[in-house]
Design a protein around this motif. Structure first.
Motif, PDB file in Angstrom:
ATOM      1  N   CYS A 138      -0.547   0.370  -6.139  1.00 53.11           N
ATOM      2  CA  CYS A 138      -0.149  -0.808  -5.371  1.00 53.11           C
ATOM      3  C   CYS A 138      -0.520  -2.119  -6.034  1.00 53.11           C
ATOM      4  O   CYS A 138       0.123  -3.144  -5.776  1.00 53.11           O
ATOM      5  CB  CYS A 138      -0.739  -0.759  -3.962  1.00 53.11           C
ATOM      6  SG  CYS A 138      -2.530  -1.052  -3.873  1.00 53.11           S
ATOM      7  N   ASP A 139      -1.572  -2.121  -6.878  1.00 58.49           N
ATOM      8  CA  ASP A 139      -1.995  -3.384  -7.467  1.00 58.49           C
ATOM      9  C   ASP A 139      -1.737  -3.477  -8.971  1.00 58.49           C
ATOM     10  O   ASP A 139      -2.241  -4.374  -9.640  1.00 58.49           O
ATOM     11  CB  ASP A 139      -3.474  -3.661  -7.172  1.00 58.49           C
ATOM     12  CG  ASP A 139      -4.398  -2.544  -7.619  1.00 58.49           C
ATOM     13  OD1 ASP A 139      -3.930  -1.594  -8.269  1.00 58.49           O
ATOM     14  OD2 ASP A 139      -5.604  -2.627  -7.301  1.00 58.49           O
ATOM     15  N   ARG A 180      -0.050  -2.343   7.394  1.00 56.11           N
ATOM     16  CA  ARG A 180      -0.838  -1.383   6.611  1.00 56.11           C
ATOM     17  C   ARG A 180      -2.218  -1.964   6.311  1.00 56.11           C
ATOM     18  O   ARG A 180      -2.456  -3.159   6.463  1.00 56.11           O
ATOM     19  CB  ARG A 180      -0.088  -1.028   5.320  1.00 56.11           C
ATOM     20  CG  ARG A 180       1.134  -0.157   5.579  1.00 56.11           C
ATOM     21  CD  ARG A 180       1.898   0.141   4.298  1.00 56.11           C
ATOM     22  NE  ARG A 180       2.670  -0.989   3.836  1.00 56.11           N
ATOM     23  CZ  ARG A 180       3.904  -1.286   4.282  1.00 56.11           C
ATOM     24  NH1 ARG A 180       4.485  -0.550   5.205  1.00 56.11           N
ATOM     25  NH2 ARG A 180       4.555  -2.325   3.796  1.00 56.11           N
ATOM     26  N   GLN A 181      -3.121  -1.111   5.851  1.00 59.72           N
ATOM     27  CA  GLN A 181      -4.479  -1.544   5.556  1.00 59.72           C
ATOM     28  C   GLN A 181      -4.497  -2.574   4.430  1.00 59.72           C
ATOM     29  O   GLN A 181      -3.650  -2.533   3.534  1.00 59.72           O
ATOM     30  CB  GLN A 181      -5.341  -0.339   5.167  1.00 59.72           C
ATOM     31  CG  GLN A 181      -5.614   0.608   6.318  1.00 59.72           C
ATOM     32  CD  GLN A 181      -6.390  -0.064   7.433  1.00 59.72           C
ATOM     33  OE1 GLN A 181      -7.404  -0.708   7.200  1.00 59.72           O
ATOM     34  NE2 GLN A 181      -5.903   0.068   8.662  1.00 59.72           N
ATOM     35  N   ARG A 213       0.805  -1.220   0.000  1.00 64.17           N
ATOM     36  CA  ARG A 213       0.000   0.000   0.000  1.00 64.17           C
ATOM     37  C   ARG A 213       0.841   1.275   0.000  1.00 64.17           C
ATOM     38  O   ARG A 213       0.300   2.366  -0.220  1.00 64.17           O
ATOM     39  CB  ARG A 213      -0.951  -0.002   1.204  1.00 64.17           C
ATOM     40  CG  ARG A 213      -2.043  -1.082   1.162  1.00 64.17           C
ATOM     41  CD  ARG A 213      -3.023  -0.892   0.017  1.00 64.17           C
ATOM     42  NE  ARG A 213      -3.709   0.374   0.068  1.00 64.17           N
ATOM     43  CZ  ARG A 213      -4.796   0.626   0.803  1.00 64.17           C
ATOM     44  NH1 ARG A 213      -5.308  -0.333   1.574  1.00 64.17           N
ATOM     45  NH2 ARG A 213      -5.368   1.795   0.782  1.00 64.17           N
ATOM     46  N   ASN A 230       2.960  -6.143   2.896  1.00 55.97           N
ATOM     47  CA  ASN A 230       2.112  -5.012   3.286  1.00 55.97           C
ATOM     48  C   ASN A 230       2.009  -4.926   4.801  1.00 55.97           C
ATOM     49  O   ASN A 230       0.942  -4.662   5.359  1.00 55.97           O
ATOM     50  CB  ASN A 230       0.725  -5.167   2.652  1.00 55.97           C
ATOM     51  CG  ASN A 230      -0.072  -3.883   2.699  1.00 55.97           C
ATOM     52  OD1 ASN A 230       0.460  -2.801   2.465  1.00 55.97           O
ATOM     53  ND2 ASN A 230      -1.359  -3.995   3.007  1.00 55.97           N
ATOM     54  N   GLU A 267       0.501   3.408  -3.003  1.00 59.34           N
ATOM     55  CA  GLU A 267      -0.766   4.136  -3.132  1.00 59.34           C
ATOM     56  C   GLU A 267      -1.638   3.518  -4.219  1.00 59.34           C
ATOM     57  O   GLU A 267      -1.795   2.302  -4.250  1.00 59.34           O
ATOM     58  CB  GLU A 267      -0.474   5.627  -3.338  1.00 59.34           C
ATOM     59  CG  GLU A 267       0.319   6.241  -2.175  1.00 59.34           C
ATOM     60  CD  GLU A 267       0.668   7.690  -2.402  1.00 59.34           C
ATOM     61  OE1 GLU A 267      -0.252   8.519  -2.336  1.00 59.34           O
ATOM     62  OE2 GLU A 267       1.868   7.981  -2.613  1.00 59.34           O
ATOM     63  N   GLU A 268      -2.197   4.325  -5.109  1.00 61.05           N
ATOM     64  CA  GLU A 268      -3.109   3.752  -6.107  1.00 61.05           C
ATOM     65  C   GLU A 268      -2.399   2.858  -7.124  1.00 61.05           C
ATOM     66  O   GLU A 268      -3.053   2.173  -7.920  1.00 61.05           O
ATOM     67  CB  GLU A 268      -3.888   4.852  -6.845  1.00 61.05           C
ATOM     68  CG  GLU A 268      -3.030   5.775  -7.703  1.00 61.05           C
ATOM     69  CD  GLU A 268      -2.628   7.034  -6.964  1.00 61.05           C
ATOM     70  OE1 GLU A 268      -2.443   8.065  -7.628  1.00 61.05           O
ATOM     71  OE2 GLU A 268      -2.504   6.992  -5.718  1.00 61.05           O
ATOM     72  N   TRP A 286      -5.579  -4.660   1.040  1.00 63.15           N
ATOM     73  CA  TRP A 286      -5.789  -4.259  -0.348  1.00 63.15           C
ATOM     74  C   TRP A 286      -7.278  -4.033  -0.626  1.00 63.15           C
ATOM     75  O   TRP A 286      -8.096  -4.924  -0.394  1.00 63.15           O
ATOM     76  CB  TRP A 286      -5.217  -5.365  -1.219  1.00 63.15           C
ATOM     77  CG  TRP A 286      -5.420  -5.241  -2.694  1.00 63.15           C
ATOM     78  CD1 TRP A 286      -5.556  -4.105  -3.435  1.00 63.15           C
ATOM     79  CD2 TRP A 286      -5.454  -6.327  -3.627  1.00 63.15           C
ATOM     80  NE1 TRP A 286      -5.677  -4.392  -4.773  1.00 63.15           N
ATOM     81  CE2 TRP A 286      -5.625  -5.761  -4.912  1.00 63.15           C
ATOM     82  CE3 TRP A 286      -5.368  -7.700  -3.498  1.00 63.15           C
ATOM     83  CZ2 TRP A 286      -5.695  -6.544  -6.063  1.00 63.15           C
ATOM     84  CZ3 TRP A 286      -5.438  -8.476  -4.646  1.00 63.15           C
ATOM     85  CH2 TRP A 286      -5.598  -7.904  -5.915  1.00 63.15           C
TER      86      TRP A 286
END
Length: 238
Positions: free
Chosen positions: A179-180, A203-204, A173, A200, A176-177, A206
């Motif tokens: 990440c995937d 962190r929050q 994460r 990860n 940021e955007e 996915w």
């Protein structure tokens, strides 16, 4: 009897995969729940895998479990391996392979340090990416991000079509955007039944979109957060 494995999250990219007869430990770095001490005493066949030398993937303390371990599989870039018994240690280069009557381990390259693994054992195929990913950092230069993209595309050409019952892949994460980006492309170009997000730590999870790999892909996803979380996976009949 159903063909089932149990997976336990250790931390970061560290996981344990348990089968009836075998236990696989990937990228052990930290074991906050002291799970490995209990695990190693349960199995006659324990295998450790270390994808590269970064501190959050390689912990020389795995040598403490040597009496229970059948083989340690290490990336070529790990040099300080004196804690491990030489006769139980297999060092793999990029695009290398080790095979015996029980296990088949193939290595691939990475877009960071070291290697990634494809392990075939007990009728299961398990891929662990290590730090192989599309590492696009928003604050980096255009040149560096272009280099990262090109490296990822180059390695995906060699890994496209890979089949795995379970794949561990970074979804960090901090990107940021972005990440995937890597995991989406990986899943689009491979045949994976179960995806487990990693790298990860703290962190929050996915924020998964149902069609992340394309409308024709039906991949079960687990994005663990807390060390000690477990997941039971049943092998799909094909």
């Amino acid at each position: 009897m159903k063909d089932i494995v149990n997976i336990t999250y250790l931390y970061n990219s560290g996981f344990v995969v348990e089968m009836d007869k075998y236990a696989l430990v990937f990228d052990y770095y930290m074991d906050k729940t002291n799970y490995l001490s209990k695990l190693c005493q349960k199995y006659d066949n324990v295998y450790f895998f270390v994808s590269h030398s970064h501190f959050d993937h390689w912990n020389p303390a795995i040598g403490e479990f040597a009496q229970y371990v059948r083989k340690y599989f290490l990336s070529y870039d790990i040099h300080n391996r004196n804690s491990l018994p030489q006769e139980k240690t297999v060092v793999l280069d990029e695009y290398d392979e080790y095979k015996d009557d029980t296990i088949d381990v193939k290595s691939y390259s990475s877009t960071d340090a070291g290697i990634s693994f494809l392990v075939s054992i007990g009728g299961w195929k398990i891929f662990h990416a290590g730090d192989f990913n599309w590492w696009h950092w928003k604050g980096d230069t255009k040149q560096n991000n272009a280099f990262a993209r090109n490296g990822f595309v180059k390695q995906m050409k060699k890994i496209a079509g890979l089949k795995a019952d379970i794949a561990f892949f970074p979804v960090d994460r901090r990107l940021e955007e972005c990440c995937d980006w890597g995991v989406k492309e990986f899943c689009r170009q491979t045949d994976v039944d179960n995806l487990i997000a990693m790298h990860n730590a703290d962190r929050q999870p996915w924020p998964l979109q149902p069609d992340f790999a394309g409308a024709d892909k039906h991949i079960k996803v687990w994005s663990p957060v807390h060390p000690g979380e477990t997941k039971r996976i049943e092998k799909l009949e094909k």
